[in-house]
Design an enzyme around this catalytic site. Structure first.
Site, PDB file in Angstrom:
ATOM      1  N   ASP A 198       0.927  -1.360   0.636  1.00 54.73           N
ATOM      2  CA  ASP A 198      -0.100   0.427   0.050  1.00 54.73           C
ATOM      3  C   ASP A 198       0.756   1.148   0.092  1.00 54.73           C
ATOM      4  O   ASP A 198       2.015   1.239  -0.263  1.00 54.73           O
ATOM      5  CB  ASP A 198      -0.951  -0.234   1.152  1.00 54.73           C
ATOM      6  CG  ASP A 198      -2.680   1.097   0.412  1.00 54.73           C
ATOM      7  OD1 ASP A 198      -2.280   2.223   0.724  1.00 54.73           O
ATOM      8  OD2 ASP A 198      -3.545   0.518   1.259  1.00 54.73           O
ATOM      9  N   GLY A 222       4.498   1.370  -1.553  1.00 52.17           N
ATOM     10  CA  GLY A 222       4.582   2.267  -2.808  1.00 52.17           C
ATOM     11  C   GLY A 222       4.047   2.522  -3.636  1.00 52.17           C
ATOM     12  O   GLY A 222       2.939   2.665  -2.732  1.00 52.17           O
ATOM     13  N   ASP A 223       3.062   2.487  -4.718  1.00 51.46           N
ATOM     14  CA  ASP A 223       2.704   3.560  -5.706  1.00 51.46           C
ATOM     15  C   ASP A 223       2.053   2.565  -6.455  1.00 51.46           C
ATOM     16  O   ASP A 223       2.990   2.119  -7.845  1.00 51.46           O
ATOM     17  CB  ASP A 223       3.105   5.496  -6.311  1.00 51.46           C
ATOM     18  CG  ASP A 223       2.135   5.188  -7.410  1.00 51.46           C
ATOM     19  OD1 ASP A 223       1.357   4.434  -7.591  1.00 51.46           O
ATOM     20  OD2 ASP A 223       3.053   6.136  -7.856  1.00 51.46           O
ATOM     21  N   PHE A 224       1.236   1.974  -7.069  1.00 48.64           N
ATOM     22  CA  PHE A 224       1.016   1.207  -7.368  1.00 48.64           C
ATOM     23  C   PHE A 224       0.533   1.506  -9.138  1.00 48.64           C
ATOM     24  O   PHE A 224       0.366   0.553 -10.363  1.00 48.64           O
ATOM     25  CB  PHE A 224      -0.524   0.390  -6.957  1.00 48.64           C
ATOM     26  CG  PHE A 224      -1.643   1.050  -7.249  1.00 48.64           C
ATOM     27  CD1 PHE A 224      -2.388   1.906  -7.785  1.00 48.64           C
ATOM     28  CD2 PHE A 224      -2.769  -0.120  -5.933  1.00 48.64           C
ATOM     29  CE1 PHE A 224      -3.789   2.772  -6.552  1.00 48.64           C
ATOM     30  CE2 PHE A 224      -3.461   0.787  -5.254  1.00 48.64           C
ATOM     31  CZ  PHE A 224      -4.528   1.863  -5.834  1.00 48.64           C
ATOM     32  N   HIS A 242     -12.909   0.065  -7.203  1.00 47.53           N
ATOM     33  CA  HIS A 242     -14.033   1.123  -7.620  1.00 47.53           C
ATOM     34  C   HIS A 242     -13.141   2.476  -7.513  1.00 47.53           C
ATOM     35  O   HIS A 242     -13.858   3.717  -7.159  1.00 47.53           O
ATOM     36  CB  HIS A 242     -15.244   0.538  -6.668  1.00 47.53           C
ATOM     37  CG  HIS A 242     -14.582   0.499  -5.193  1.00 47.53           C
ATOM     38  ND1 HIS A 242     -15.624   1.077  -3.978  1.00 47.53           N
ATOM     39  CD2 HIS A 242     -13.052   0.979  -4.142  1.00 47.53           C
ATOM     40  CE1 HIS A 242     -14.925   0.923  -2.678  1.00 47.53           C
ATOM     41  NE2 HIS A 242     -14.057   1.168  -3.108  1.00 47.53           N
TER      42      HIS A 242
HETATM   43  N1  SAH Z   1      -7.834  -4.033   0.158  1.00 47.48           N
HETATM   44  C1  SAH Z   1      -8.386  -2.712   1.752  1.00 47.48           C
HETATM   45  C2  SAH Z   1      -8.626  -1.042   1.575  1.00 47.48           C
HETATM   46  C3  SAH Z   1      -9.650  -0.512   0.008  1.00 47.48           C
HETATM   47  S1  SAH Z   1      -9.287   1.302   0.252  1.00 47.48           S
HETATM   48  C4  SAH Z   1     -10.100  -3.042   1.948  1.00 47.48           C
HETATM   49  O1  SAH Z   1     -10.391  -3.769   1.198  1.00 47.48           O
HETATM   50  O2  SAH Z   1     -10.464  -2.396   2.787  1.00 47.48           O
HETATM   51  C5  SAH Z   1      -7.839   1.649  -1.294  1.00 47.48           C
HETATM   52  C6  SAH Z   1      -6.311   1.651  -0.836  1.00 47.48           C
HETATM   53  O3  SAH Z   1      -6.375   1.523  -1.803  1.00 47.48           O
HETATM   54  C7  SAH Z   1      -6.303   2.543   0.626  1.00 47.48           C
HETATM   55  O4  SAH Z   1      -5.379   1.600   1.465  1.00 47.48           O
HETATM   56  C8  SAH Z   1      -5.463   3.532  -0.396  1.00 47.48           C
HETATM   57  O5  SAH Z   1      -4.146   3.661   0.782  1.00 47.48           O
HETATM   58  C9  SAH Z   1      -4.344   2.823  -1.414  1.00 47.48           C
HETATM   59  N2  SAH Z   1      -3.713   3.654  -2.414  1.00 47.48           N
HETATM   60  C10 SAH Z   1      -4.596   4.590  -2.746  1.00 47.48           C
HETATM   61  N3  SAH Z   1      -3.801   4.679  -3.867  1.00 47.48           N
HETATM   62  C11 SAH Z   1      -2.598   4.158  -3.623  1.00 47.48           C
HETATM   63  C12 SAH Z   1      -1.401   3.761  -4.517  1.00 47.48           C
HETATM   64  N4  SAH Z   1      -1.140   4.891  -5.386  1.00 47.48           N
HETATM   65  N5  SAH Z   1      -0.125   2.864  -4.856  1.00 47.48           N
HETATM   66  C13 SAH Z   1      -0.508   1.867  -3.443  1.00 47.48           C
HETATM   67  N6  SAH Z   1      -1.738   1.908  -2.744  1.00 47.48           N
HETATM   68  C14 SAH Z   1      -2.564   3.247  -3.126  1.00 47.48           C
END
Ligand code: SAH
Length: 334
Positions: A198, A222-224, A242
């Site tokens: 995350d 990191g950054d996905f 979503h």
């Molecule tokens: N999978 C978890 C969180 C969903 S919310 C659940 O089901 O509860 C979406 C997640 O995407 C958040 O934790 C947010 O920090 C992460 N996110 C948003 N942008 C991101 C990025 N650029 N790189 C990695 N993670 C990211």
């Protein structure tokens, strides 16, 4: 003249926002936690929570009228089974969600829903001039609250009821938040190892140490959009796509496609928009996506198209699980 039931129905819907904010206030004050020990007078509760006794009484009697607390005479209140879900740090608790949903950053953006409907674009950016993620990254407490709150809208074990992860050595949870889902999967599969991926400030607050699986799980920040950890046998994205519009979804999925080997599997875990006139929860989450992160809820076909656009072959769809989430399985298209 007899009262029209349609007016009563519409008035109840219209006034829903009042209930949201009243529950939010009770959650912030931690009323349910105090009531765990048994019924208490409004005066006592006001003393414990540093609030005005007569006004707290008005709040609690309103919430008792909608079933969150029970008013027992003598200005004394007790918990109902619904109110018990506001007790902090219990399995199934919605306290963090109640605090988050009434937080000013949600409240103000929902107040500008009309702008979103007029323009078709993300309300949060219109109000705050930046994305929800940039805004939260600069506010560690709000970011941590969001991560806990969003985890509370799902049931930790739900995905296990509809999906079998027993064959996988390393499971990567992409955008995994607190790590609650991954910890649940690892607990059920003692042979598996996990990678919680995350944003750096989010994984820094993970709750893996509170689980029995911390020794089998790495947290990676990191950054996905830039890339996701390689070497996993299963990649899971729950409630991530979503949050984004189609182009960004395809970019995230392409990052996963780059990281996966030919034999790995990708699992999307999402709510699905179903038939007309049903499932208000998903259709209102869809509006939350418009208002907050700037994404949308989708149909089964729409997720299938996103997977294909990123180089995956959509496979079976399981669900819904007890919390209404579905699991899409996909394989890399070679
Ligand atoms: N999978 C978890 C969180 C969903 S919310 C659940 O089901 O509860 C979406 C997640 O995407 C958040 O934790 C947010 O920090 C992460 N996110 C948003 N942008 C991101 C990025 N650029 N790189 C990695 N993670 C990211």
């Amino acid at each position: 003249m007899a009262p029209e039931p349609q007016r009563a129905t519409l008035l109840k819907l219209l006034n829903g926002y009042q209930v949201t904010q009243a529950i939010h206030v009770a959650a912030v004050l931690g009323i349910a936690d105090v009531l765990q020990q048994g019924g208490r007078s409004a005066d006592d509760l006001a003393g414990e929570t540093g609030t005005d006794p007569r006004t707290l009484y008005r709040l609690l009697r309103a919430l008792a009228a909608v079933g969150v607390f029970r008013e027992e005479g003598d200005r004394t209140f007790a918990l109902t089974p619904v109110g018990e879900k506001l007790i902090a740090d219990r399995p199934g608790s919605l306290r963090d969600y109640a605090i988050f949903i009434g937080h000013e950053s949600n409240w103000i953006t929902w107040g500008s829903l009309l702008d979103g409907v007029r323009t078709g674009s993300n309300v949060f950016r219109q109000v705050y001039g930046k994305s929800v993620w940039e805004y939260r990254a600069a506010r560690p407490e709000l970011s941590a609250l969001f991560t806990r709150a969003t985890a509370q809208t799902k049931l930790a074990g739900s995905v296990l009821d509809i999906c079998d992860f027993s064959g996988f050595g390393t499971i990567v949870d992409v955008g995994g938040g607190t790590g609650a889902m991954l910890a649940g999967i690892l607990a059920a599969h003692p042979q598996a190892k996990g990678v919680l991926f995350d944003q750096p400030h989010v994984v820094a607050n993970n709750r893996l140490s509170e689980t029995g699986v911390a020794d089998r799980c790495r947290a990676v920040g990191g950054d996905f959009f830039a890339g996701v950890p390689e070497g996993g046998d299963a990649y899971i994205l729950r409630a991530v796509l979503h949050d984004w519009e189609d182009e960004d979804c395809v970019a995230i999925l392409k990052s996963c496609r780059k990281a996966v080997s030919d034999t790995a599997r990708l699992f999307l875990v999402e709510r699905l928009v179903g038939p007309p006139n049903d499932d208000a929860e998903t259709k209102f989450f869809d509006l939350t996506m418009l208002v907050n992160p700037g994404g949308r809820e989708r149909t089964r076909e729409e997720y299938g198209r996103l997977l294909e656009a990123a180089g995956f072959l959509p496979g079976p769809v399981a669900g819904p699980g007890p919390d209404r989430f579905y699991v899409f399985e996909a394989t890399p298209d070679s």
